[in-house]
Design a protein around this motif. Structure first.
Motif, PDB file in Angstrom:
ATOM      1  N   LEU A  19     -10.319   9.460   5.482  1.00 47.97           N
ATOM      2  CA  LEU A  19      -9.066   9.658   4.756  1.00 47.97           C
ATOM      3  C   LEU A  19      -8.969   8.711   3.567  1.00 47.97           C
ATOM      4  O   LEU A  19      -8.539   9.097   2.485  1.00 47.97           O
ATOM      5  N   GLY A  20      -9.397   7.477   3.756  1.00 47.58           N
ATOM      6  CA  GLY A  20      -9.377   6.517   2.663  1.00 47.58           C
ATOM      7  C   GLY A  20     -10.332   6.881   1.547  1.00 47.58           C
ATOM      8  O   GLY A  20     -10.023   6.698   0.367  1.00 47.58           O
ATOM      9  N   ILE A  21     -11.490   7.421   1.897  1.00 44.80           N
ATOM     10  CA  ILE A  21     -12.455   7.828   0.869  1.00 44.80           C
ATOM     11  C   ILE A  21     -11.932   9.017   0.078  1.00 44.80           C
ATOM     12  O   ILE A  21     -12.042   9.066  -1.145  1.00 44.80           O
ATOM     13  N   VAL A  22     -11.349   9.982   0.763  1.00 45.11           N
ATOM     14  CA  VAL A  22     -10.892  11.204   0.094  1.00 45.11           C
ATOM     15  C   VAL A  22      -9.603  10.970  -0.693  1.00 45.11           C
ATOM     16  O   VAL A  22      -9.481  11.414  -1.836  1.00 45.11           O
ATOM     17  N   LEU A  23      -8.634  10.251  -0.111  1.00 47.53           N
ATOM     18  CA  LEU A  23      -7.316  10.132  -0.731  1.00 47.53           C
ATOM     19  C   LEU A  23      -7.106   8.874  -1.557  1.00 47.53           C
ATOM     20  O   LEU A  23      -6.210   8.833  -2.385  1.00 47.53           O
ATOM     21  N   LEU A  41      -3.466   7.135  -1.616  1.00 44.29           N
ATOM     22  CA  LEU A  41      -2.606   8.058  -0.865  1.00 44.29           C
ATOM     23  C   LEU A  41      -2.868   7.999   0.635  1.00 44.29           C
ATOM     24  O   LEU A  41      -2.093   8.538   1.423  1.00 44.29           O
ATOM     25  N   SER A  42      -3.957   7.341   1.032  1.00 40.17           N
ATOM     26  CA  SER A  42      -4.235   7.215   2.458  1.00 40.17           C
ATOM     27  C   SER A  42      -3.224   6.304   3.154  1.00 40.17           C
ATOM     28  O   SER A  42      -2.996   6.447   4.355  1.00 40.17           O
ATOM     29  N   PHE A  43      -2.616   5.368   2.427  1.00 40.97           N
ATOM     30  CA  PHE A  43      -1.615   4.499   3.052  1.00 40.97           C
ATOM     31  C   PHE A  43      -0.434   5.295   3.602  1.00 40.97           C
ATOM     32  O   PHE A  43      -0.109   5.162   4.792  1.00 40.97           O
ATOM     33  N   PRO A  44       0.241   6.126   2.794  1.00 39.46           N
ATOM     34  CA  PRO A  44       1.331   6.902   3.395  1.00 39.46           C
ATOM     35  C   PRO A  44       0.839   7.934   4.404  1.00 39.46           C
ATOM     36  O   PRO A  44       1.524   8.220   5.386  1.00 39.46           O
ATOM     37  N   ALA A  45      -0.361   8.486   4.200  1.00 40.61           N
ATOM     38  CA  ALA A  45      -0.871   9.487   5.141  1.00 40.61           C
ATOM     39  C   ALA A  45      -1.124   8.868   6.511  1.00 40.61           C
ATOM     40  O   ALA A  45      -0.718   9.415   7.540  1.00 40.61           O
ATOM     41  N   GLY A  63       0.816  -1.215   0.000  1.00 33.58           N
ATOM     42  CA  GLY A  63       0.000   0.000   0.000  1.00 33.58           C
ATOM     43  C   GLY A  63       0.844   1.257   0.000  1.00 33.58           C
ATOM     44  O   GLY A  63       0.524   2.231  -0.682  1.00 33.58           O
ATOM     45  N   LEU A  64       1.938   1.250   0.776  1.00 31.40           N
ATOM     46  CA  LEU A  64       2.842   2.402   0.785  1.00 31.40           C
ATOM     47  C   LEU A  64       3.487   2.594  -0.578  1.00 31.40           C
ATOM     48  O   LEU A  64       3.614   3.724  -1.065  1.00 31.40           O
ATOM     49  N   TYR A  65       3.882   1.507  -1.206  1.00 33.91           N
ATOM     50  CA  TYR A  65       4.504   1.598  -2.527  1.00 33.91           C
ATOM     51  C   TYR A  65       3.521   2.195  -3.536  1.00 33.91           C
ATOM     52  O   TYR A  65       3.854   3.119  -4.273  1.00 33.91           O
ATOM     53  N   LEU A  66       2.303   1.653  -3.568  1.00 29.16           N
ATOM     54  CA  LEU A  66       1.306   2.160  -4.519  1.00 29.16           C
ATOM     55  C   LEU A  66       0.923   3.611  -4.221  1.00 29.16           C
ATOM     56  O   LEU A  66       0.735   4.417  -5.125  1.00 29.16           O
ATOM     57  N   GLY A  67       0.796   3.939  -2.930  1.00 26.66           N
ATOM     58  CA  GLY A  67       0.440   5.306  -2.558  1.00 26.66           C
ATOM     59  C   GLY A  67       1.523   6.307  -2.908  1.00 26.66           C
ATOM     60  O   GLY A  67       1.236   7.392  -3.417  1.00 26.66           O
ATOM     61  N   LEU A  68       2.769   5.954  -2.647  1.00 26.74           N
ATOM     62  CA  LEU A  68       3.868   6.875  -2.939  1.00 26.74           C
ATOM     63  C   LEU A  68       4.101   7.019  -4.440  1.00 26.74           C
ATOM     64  O   LEU A  68       4.555   8.060  -4.896  1.00 26.74           O
ATOM     65  N   ARG A  69       3.793   5.983  -5.214  1.00 25.46           N
ATOM     66  CA  ARG A  69       3.909   6.106  -6.675  1.00 25.46           C
ATOM     67  C   ARG A  69       2.883   7.069  -7.239  1.00 25.46           C
ATOM     68  O   ARG A  69       3.115   7.712  -8.255  1.00 25.46           O
ATOM     69  N   ARG A  70       1.725   7.173  -6.603  1.00 22.15           N
ATOM     70  CA  ARG A  70       0.661   8.048  -7.104  1.00 22.15           C
ATOM     71  C   ARG A  70       0.754   9.467  -6.554  1.00 22.15           C
ATOM     72  O   ARG A  70      -0.023  10.331  -6.944  1.00 22.15           O
ATOM     73  N   LEU A 114       0.691  16.823  -2.865  1.00 19.49           N
ATOM     74  CA  LEU A 114       1.469  16.746  -1.632  1.00 19.49           C
ATOM     75  C   LEU A 114       0.938  17.667  -0.523  1.00 19.49           C
ATOM     76  O   LEU A 114       0.759  17.204   0.608  1.00 19.49           O
ATOM     77  N   PRO A 115       0.641  18.955  -0.772  1.00 18.90           N
ATOM     78  CA  PRO A 115       0.132  19.800   0.319  1.00 18.90           C
ATOM     79  C   PRO A 115      -1.228  19.322   0.848  1.00 18.90           C
ATOM     80  O   PRO A 115      -1.461  19.336   2.059  1.00 18.90           O
ATOM     81  N   PHE A 116      -2.109  18.877  -0.045  1.00 16.59           N
ATOM     82  CA  PHE A 116      -3.420  18.388   0.380  1.00 16.59           C
ATOM     83  C   PHE A 116      -3.284  17.115   1.217  1.00 16.59           C
ATOM     84  O   PHE A 116      -3.940  16.966   2.252  1.00 16.59           O
ATOM     85  N   THR A 117      -2.398  16.222   0.792  1.00 17.97           N
ATOM     86  CA  THR A 117      -2.169  14.987   1.545  1.00 17.97           C
ATOM     87  C   THR A 117      -1.554  15.298   2.908  1.00 17.97           C
ATOM     88  O   THR A 117      -1.936  14.700   3.914  1.00 17.97           O
TER      89      THR A 117
END
Length: 81
Positions: A61-65, A68-72, A15-22, A28-31
């Motif tokens: 957070l998961g619904i919105v991001l 990207l919610s994994f790294p957040a 999940g971190l890998y997929l989130g950081l790739r996207r 970045l500021p919104f996340t």
């Protein structure tokens, strides 16, 4: 329970890998803002009977991001630890 921990770490790493790739410069500021909201919501404790509960914002957070919610969430929990 060792295989459950290994599976959890594997899913977290994926999940971190997929989130950081996207993650791009525009998101970045919104996340980061939503990560800080997640961190702050987790530090608020509310009394509930003989114990207390704290707010969880990981579903929102998961619904919105999305991915990207994994790294957040990872960074928010890392800061709480």
């Amino acid at each position: 329970p060792g295989w459950e921990l290994g599976a959890g770490w594997l899913l977290t790493a994926c999940g971190l890998y997929l989130g950081l790739r996207r993650l791009d410069e525009e998101l970045l500021p919104f996340t980061a803002f939503l990560t800080s909201i997640f961190f702050l919501a987790g530090t608020i404790h509310l009394p509930f009977g003989p114990t207390s509960v704290h707010l969880l914002a990981n579903g929102a957070l998961g619904i919105v991001l999305g991915w990207l919610s994994f790294p957040a969430i990872f960074i928010g929990l890392l800061l709480q630890a």
